[in-house]
Design a protein around this motif. Structure first.
Motif, PDB file in Angstrom:
ATOM      1  N   PRO A 188       0.574  -1.741   0.276  1.00  0.00           N
ATOM      2  CA  PRO A 188       0.311   0.067  -0.208  1.00  0.00           C
ATOM      3  C   PRO A 188       1.161   1.256  -0.893  1.00  0.00           C
ATOM      4  O   PRO A 188       0.448   1.888  -0.742  1.00  0.00           O
ATOM      5  CB  PRO A 188      -0.824  -0.300   1.520  1.00  0.00           C
ATOM      6  CG  PRO A 188      -0.948  -1.661   1.641  1.00  0.00           C
ATOM      7  CD  PRO A 188       0.449  -2.433   1.455  1.00  0.00           C
ATOM      8  N   ASP A 189       1.784   1.312   0.983  1.00  0.00           N
ATOM      9  CA  ASP A 189       2.949   2.094   0.929  1.00  0.00           C
ATOM     10  C   ASP A 189       3.617   2.587  -0.763  1.00  0.00           C
ATOM     11  O   ASP A 189       3.812   3.884  -0.940  1.00  0.00           O
ATOM     12  CB  ASP A 189       4.041   2.056   2.017  1.00  0.00           C
ATOM     13  CG  ASP A 189       3.755   1.893   2.909  1.00  0.00           C
ATOM     14  OD1 ASP A 189       3.729   2.493   3.757  1.00  0.00           O
ATOM     15  OD2 ASP A 189       3.448   0.772   3.478  1.00  0.00           O
ATOM     16  N   LEU A 190       4.351   1.806  -1.498  1.00  0.00           N
ATOM     17  CA  LEU A 190       4.687   2.132  -2.595  1.00  0.00           C
ATOM     18  C   LEU A 190       3.529   2.717  -3.785  1.00  0.00           C
ATOM     19  O   LEU A 190       3.557   2.803  -4.005  1.00  0.00           O
ATOM     20  CB  LEU A 190       5.384   0.374  -2.900  1.00  0.00           C
ATOM     21  CG  LEU A 190       5.868   0.167  -4.624  1.00  0.00           C
ATOM     22  CD1 LEU A 190       6.979   1.274  -4.449  1.00  0.00           C
ATOM     23  CD2 LEU A 190       5.685  -0.962  -5.044  1.00  0.00           C
ATOM     24  N   ALA A 191       2.089   1.454  -3.038  1.00  0.00           N
ATOM     25  CA  ALA A 191       1.011   2.428  -4.329  1.00  0.00           C
ATOM     26  C   ALA A 191       0.406   3.696  -3.555  1.00  0.00           C
ATOM     27  O   ALA A 191       0.394   4.459  -5.191  1.00  0.00           O
ATOM     28  CB  ALA A 191       0.165   1.285  -4.289  1.00  0.00           C
ATOM     29  N   MET A 192       0.381   4.088  -2.449  1.00  0.00           N
ATOM     30  CA  MET A 192       0.574   5.452  -2.214  1.00  0.00           C
ATOM     31  C   MET A 192       1.827   6.091  -3.246  1.00  0.00           C
ATOM     32  O   MET A 192       1.678   7.452  -3.276  1.00  0.00           O
ATOM     33  CB  MET A 192      -0.065   5.816  -0.856  1.00  0.00           C
ATOM     34  CG  MET A 192      -0.825   5.265  -0.279  1.00  0.00           C
ATOM     35  SD  MET A 192      -1.514   5.383   1.268  1.00  0.00           S
ATOM     36  CE  MET A 192      -0.171   4.362   1.711  1.00  0.00           C
ATOM     37  N   PHE A 193       2.614   5.935  -2.799  1.00  0.00           N
ATOM     38  CA  PHE A 193       4.171   6.978  -3.249  1.00  0.00           C
ATOM     39  C   PHE A 193       4.009   6.593  -4.870  1.00  0.00           C
ATOM     40  O   PHE A 193       4.347   7.572  -5.254  1.00  0.00           O
ATOM     41  CB  PHE A 193       5.577   6.383  -2.854  1.00  0.00           C
ATOM     42  CG  PHE A 193       6.710   7.269  -3.618  1.00  0.00           C
ATOM     43  CD1 PHE A 193       7.001   8.444  -3.537  1.00  0.00           C
ATOM     44  CD2 PHE A 193       7.608   5.874  -4.932  1.00  0.00           C
ATOM     45  CE1 PHE A 193       7.804   8.925  -3.325  1.00  0.00           C
ATOM     46  CE2 PHE A 193       8.326   7.162  -4.782  1.00  0.00           C
ATOM     47  CZ  PHE A 193       8.489   8.297  -4.081  1.00  0.00           C
ATOM     48  N   VAL A 194       3.951   5.476  -5.509  1.00  0.00           N
ATOM     49  CA  VAL A 194       3.197   5.409  -6.659  1.00  0.00           C
ATOM     50  C   VAL A 194       2.127   7.065  -7.531  1.00  0.00           C
ATOM     51  O   VAL A 194       2.225   7.559  -8.483  1.00  0.00           O
ATOM     52  CB  VAL A 194       3.311   4.333  -7.729  1.00  0.00           C
ATOM     53  CG1 VAL A 194       2.434   4.635  -9.042  1.00  0.00           C
ATOM     54  CG2 VAL A 194       4.681   3.770  -7.501  1.00  0.00           C
ATOM     55  N   GLY A 195       0.699   6.952  -6.394  1.00  0.00           N
ATOM     56  CA  GLY A 195      -0.076   7.389  -6.920  1.00  0.00           C
ATOM     57  C   GLY A 195      -0.072   9.287  -6.879  1.00  0.00           C
ATOM     58  O   GLY A 195      -0.107   9.673  -8.099  1.00  0.00           O
ATOM     59  N   ALA A 238      -2.887  19.501   4.312  1.00  0.00           N
ATOM     60  CA  ALA A 238      -3.277  17.378   3.901  1.00  0.00           C
ATOM     61  C   ALA A 238      -2.754  16.861   5.255  1.00  0.00           C
ATOM     62  O   ALA A 238      -3.378  15.964   5.676  1.00  0.00           O
ATOM     63  CB  ALA A 238      -3.272  17.458   2.429  1.00  0.00           C
ATOM     64  N   VAL A 239      -1.126  17.323   4.398  1.00  0.00           N
ATOM     65  CA  VAL A 239      -0.426  15.774   5.420  1.00  0.00           C
ATOM     66  C   VAL A 239      -0.852  16.298   7.287  1.00  0.00           C
ATOM     67  O   VAL A 239      -0.531  15.079   7.437  1.00  0.00           O
ATOM     68  CB  VAL A 239       1.159  16.452   4.800  1.00  0.00           C
ATOM     69  CG1 VAL A 239       2.152  15.372   5.880  1.00  0.00           C
ATOM     70  CG2 VAL A 239       1.810  16.448   3.504  1.00  0.00           C
ATOM     71  N   ASN A 240      -1.056  17.607   7.272  1.00  0.00           N
ATOM     72  CA  ASN A 240      -0.878  17.814   8.875  1.00  0.00           C
ATOM     73  C   ASN A 240      -2.042  16.986   9.419  1.00  0.00           C
ATOM     74  O   ASN A 240      -2.203  16.225  10.683  1.00  0.00           O
ATOM     75  CB  ASN A 240      -0.914  19.093   8.926  1.00  0.00           C
ATOM     76  CG  ASN A 240       0.132  20.064   9.193  1.00  0.00           C
ATOM     77  OD1 ASN A 240       1.498  18.970   8.976  1.00  0.00           O
ATOM     78  ND2 ASN A 240       0.466  20.904   8.838  1.00  0.00           N
ATOM     79  N   LEU A 294       1.209  11.506   0.941  1.00  0.00           N
ATOM     80  CA  LEU A 294       2.623  11.394   1.839  1.00  0.00           C
ATOM     81  C   LEU A 294       2.404  11.837   3.227  1.00  0.00           C
ATOM     82  O   LEU A 294       3.133  10.917   3.674  1.00  0.00           O
ATOM     83  CB  LEU A 294       3.168  12.468   1.565  1.00  0.00           C
ATOM     84  CG  LEU A 294       3.595  12.987   0.124  1.00  0.00           C
ATOM     85  CD1 LEU A 294       3.899  14.578   0.149  1.00  0.00           C
ATOM     86  CD2 LEU A 294       4.502  12.269  -0.528  1.00  0.00           C
ATOM     87  N   GLY A 295       1.845  12.139   3.882  1.00  0.00           N
ATOM     88  CA  GLY A 295       0.633  11.892   4.938  1.00  0.00           C
ATOM     89  C   GLY A 295       0.626  10.410   5.032  1.00  0.00           C
ATOM     90  O   GLY A 295       0.753   9.961   6.574  1.00  0.00           O
ATOM     91  N   LEU A 296      -0.265   9.857   4.572  1.00  0.00           N
ATOM     92  CA  LEU A 296      -0.502   8.219   5.608  1.00  0.00           C
ATOM     93  C   LEU A 296       0.360   7.483   4.915  1.00  0.00           C
ATOM     94  O   LEU A 296       0.806   6.475   6.328  1.00  0.00           O
ATOM     95  CB  LEU A 296      -1.643   7.968   3.853  1.00  0.00           C
ATOM     96  CG  LEU A 296      -3.288   8.026   4.604  1.00  0.00           C
ATOM     97  CD1 LEU A 296      -3.818   8.539   2.787  1.00  0.00           C
ATOM     98  CD2 LEU A 296      -3.805   7.648   5.583  1.00  0.00           C
ATOM     99  N   ILE A 297       1.615   7.818   4.068  1.00  0.00           N
ATOM    100  CA  ILE A 297       2.913   6.591   4.091  1.00  0.00           C
ATOM    101  C   ILE A 297       3.638   7.439   4.584  1.00  0.00           C
ATOM    102  O   ILE A 297       4.182   6.064   6.071  1.00  0.00           O
ATOM    103  CB  ILE A 297       3.859   7.633   2.828  1.00  0.00           C
ATOM    104  CG1 ILE A 297       2.731   6.700   1.891  1.00  0.00           C
ATOM    105  CG2 ILE A 297       4.910   6.382   2.796  1.00  0.00           C
ATOM    106  CD1 ILE A 297       3.620   7.378   0.411  1.00  0.00           C
TER     107      ILE A 297
END
Length: 359
Positions: free
Chosen positions: A60-67, A202-204, A257-260
């Protein structure tokens, strides 16, 4: 928070702590504030551990980074996403005529403001540190919060102009709000610095409220935890897009980025991770927690200062922290040496024998 039955069969950190009361000496404060709160704290909470389930997979982290990379690519040229950003921004210009709605959106945007939410999160971390007699909650706060500095650097590196002055931006960048535009000095009049992508608010809203749940999720009902995790990102998204503080695509990029970052924080066993040289501060005293807090606050306000004071603070504060660590380590080593050797017994003078007495 895991129940006692699910805890590993290891010695509890609190086994050697004899003073299980609160760490505030003022009896008035104890009776009026702290004591009523203790009814909401379950037994055994002195052994603090973050309320978090370790992610099982990195996919999931990799998928979010690709997104995130896909979103960044789509705003490097006049794509459909850039046109959508512009259309939504023009809608927000007209929608802001409603004064009460604009004021409501400004209040909602504060849920992503670091100076507001980070301060609240720090107070919660201090409370956890005092209750658990440990610097581990503060350590989790600092390590996770420092990652926000990398987001600020990323925003400057990508150089997407903010959306505050869209009509002036259109004159100097007719292709749209693209990455690598770099209006570092306000090109075209009042255009702000090019730091739009991704949205720091958004990150915060993901990271800081996620930290709050990790800190005190064990004493909150399930509905409160979900409310803290879901409501702030939705409110920040709607507020910032409505106010025109960010382009539409800046928000999902910040959320990813926040989720990662918060998933990476959940992978660290903060309650058992070896502390290395700072083990001398565990269990922590009130004085230790106070000094740690002052150092953290000093680091947090450094970015708000002018360049020269900021550089001085960035050099002085870590130096003071290292000196404090060195002095505390030396003191602990001396105390450990005295404990091992034990106190020296006084010599007892030898009694004279009968022959010596006669002479």
């Amino acid at each position: 928070m895991p129940s006692d039955s699910s805890r590993p069969a290891t010695e509890r950190r609190s086994a050697n702590i004899t003073d299980r009361g609160v760490t505030v000496a003022d009896r008035a404060v104890v009776s009026q504030i702290i004591t009523p709160l203790r009814r909401y704290i379950p037994i055994g909470w002195f052994d603090w551990e973050p309320f978090a389930r370790r992610p099982k997979s990195w996919w999931p982290d990799l998928a979010m980074f690709v997104g995130f990379l896909a979103l960044a690519y789509l705003v490097t040229y006049p794509s459909w996403l850039v046109r959508l950003d512009w259309t939504v921004r023009m809608w927000a210009v007209d929608a802001n005529d409603t004064i009460w709605l604009r004021d409501l959106a400004k209040a909602g945007a504060e849920l992503g403001q670091a100076r507001t939410v980070a301060t609240v999160t720090l107070f919660i971390a201090i409370w956890c540190a005092l209750r658990s007699r440990s610097i581990r909650p503060l350590l989790m706060y600092v390590i996770s919060f420092i990652t926000l500095a990398s987001i600020l650097g990323l925003k400057h590196l990508l150089g997407r102009p903010l959306s505050h002055h869209p009509f002036q931006l259109e004159q100097v960048s007719p292709e749209g709000p693209l990455l690598f535009t770099y209006f570092a000095e306000g090109g075209g009049g009042n255009i702000p610095d090019a730091t739009a992508f991704p949205s720091g608010h958004a990150v915060n809203s993901i990271l800081l409220f996620g930290l709050i749940v990790m800190l005190i999720g064990g004493v909150l009902p399930a509905w409160a935890r979900w409310l803290l995790l879901l409501a702030p990102p939705v409110i920040v998204f709607c507020s910032q897009v409505f106010l025109g503080q960010h382009w539409l695509s800046d928000e999902p990029a910040g959320f990813l980025l926040g989720l990662i970052i918060i998933r990476m924080a959940k992978r660290v066993p903060w309650h058992t991770i070896p502390l290395g040289p700072i083990k001398v501060f565990d269990p922590a005293t009130r004085r230790t927690i106070l000094i740690s807090t002052l150092l953290i606050v000093g680091v947090m306000i450094t970015p708000t200062l002018h360049l020269v004071p900021a550089l001085i603070s960035a050099a002085v504060l870590p130096t003071l922290g290292l000196i404090w660590l060195w002095a505390t380590t030396k003191t602990a080593e001396r105390q450990r040496a005295l404990t091992v050797s034990g106190p020296e017994e006084p010599e007892i003078p030898a009694q004279p024998t009968d022959g010596q007495r006669r002479t």
